[in-house]
Scaffold this active site. Structure first.
Site, PDB file in Angstrom:
ATOM      1  N   ASP A   8     -50.406  22.360  17.532  1.00 28.55           N
ATOM      2  CA  ASP A   8     -49.389  22.640  16.529  1.00 28.55           C
ATOM      3  C   ASP A   8     -49.352  24.149  16.335  1.00 28.55           C
ATOM      4  OD1 ASP A   8     -51.539  23.283  14.864  1.00 28.55           O
ATOM      5  OD2 ASP A   8     -51.025  21.821  13.316  1.00 28.55           O
ATOM      6  N   CYS A  65     -55.192  21.660  16.436  1.00 26.75           N
ATOM      7  CA  CYS A  65     -54.419  21.836  15.214  1.00 26.75           C
ATOM      8  C   CYS A  65     -55.336  22.528  14.223  1.00 26.75           C
ATOM      9  CB  CYS A  65     -53.816  20.539  14.682  1.00 26.75           C
ATOM     10  SG  CYS A  65     -54.925  19.370  13.897  1.00 26.75           S
ATOM     11  N   THR A  67     -57.187  21.760  11.479  1.00 25.43           N
ATOM     12  CA  THR A  67     -58.513  21.148  11.289  1.00 25.43           C
ATOM     13  C   THR A  67     -58.932  20.278  12.458  1.00 25.43           C
ATOM     14  OG1 THR A  67     -57.671  19.134  10.250  1.00 25.43           O
ATOM     15  CG2 THR A  67     -58.148  21.022   8.782  1.00 25.43           C
ATOM     16  N   HIS A  98     -71.285  10.365  25.207  1.00 29.83           N
ATOM     17  CA  HIS A  98     -71.451   9.120  24.449  1.00 29.83           C
ATOM     18  C   HIS A  98     -70.144   8.364  24.224  1.00 29.83           C
ATOM     19  CE1 HIS A  98     -75.480  10.369  22.396  1.00 29.83           C
ATOM     20  NE2 HIS A  98     -75.513  10.466  23.717  1.00 29.83           N
ATOM     21  N   HIS A 133     -73.452   3.015  25.654  1.00 32.45           N
ATOM     22  CA  HIS A 133     -72.265   3.701  25.149  1.00 32.45           C
ATOM     23  C   HIS A 133     -70.992   2.972  25.596  1.00 32.45           C
ATOM     24  CE1 HIS A 133     -74.871   6.827  23.745  1.00 32.45           C
ATOM     25  NE2 HIS A 133     -75.386   6.950  24.963  1.00 32.45           N
TER      26      HIS A 133
END
Length: 143
Positions: A8, A65, A67, A98, A133
């Protein structure tokens, strides 16, 4: 290897630098935008990237972006996507080892560009561990 990349408005600077970095390392890069620092809605670039990964048009994806959370939430609505949010090198490694993340998401407003390249290197150079996993990943889709 072909890598799709999107961001973004908060991630334009890092995405632009990272494209050059990846091209210099021999990767093919597909830019899903945005290329402007004007405010925009992250789902508008997240969904096309996710669809390209799901269809095999790109092998992996990288997204930015502010955060990282909005991008990761949008990407993870696609059933074939495992978008992992990483803000340091160890987490970048672990989302691949993982969680077999096929899209790496980073928070552009909270890490340095040097950290970005460190995370990307760790993620690209780590193999999925499989085993227990894989069993966990198999339980992610709602049936």
């Amino acid at each position: 290897m072909k890598i799709g990349i999107c961001c973004d408005h908060a991630g334009v600077e890092y995405k632009t630098k990272l494209i050059s970095y990846l091209l210099g390392k021999g990767y093919e890069v597909i830019n899903f935008g945005t290329d402007s620092s004007e405010s925009m809605d992250y789902p508008d670039v997240a969904h096309p990237l996710a669809e390209a990964v799901e269809k095999g048009e790109v092998d992996l994806g990288i997204a930015f972006c502010g955060t990282g959370n909005g991008m990761a939430m949008s990407l993870n609505h696609h059933p074939g996507i495992r978008a992992g949010l990483a803000w340091n090198t160890e987490i970048g490694k672990l989302v691949k080892e993982h969680n077999n993340a096929n899209i790496l998401v980073m928070p552009a407003r909270f890490i340095s560009y040097n950290m970005v390249t460190s995370i990307v290197r760790a993620w690209l150079n780590t193999e999925f561990a499989g085993g227990r996993h894989q069993r966990r990943i198999d339980k992610i889709p709602v049936k």
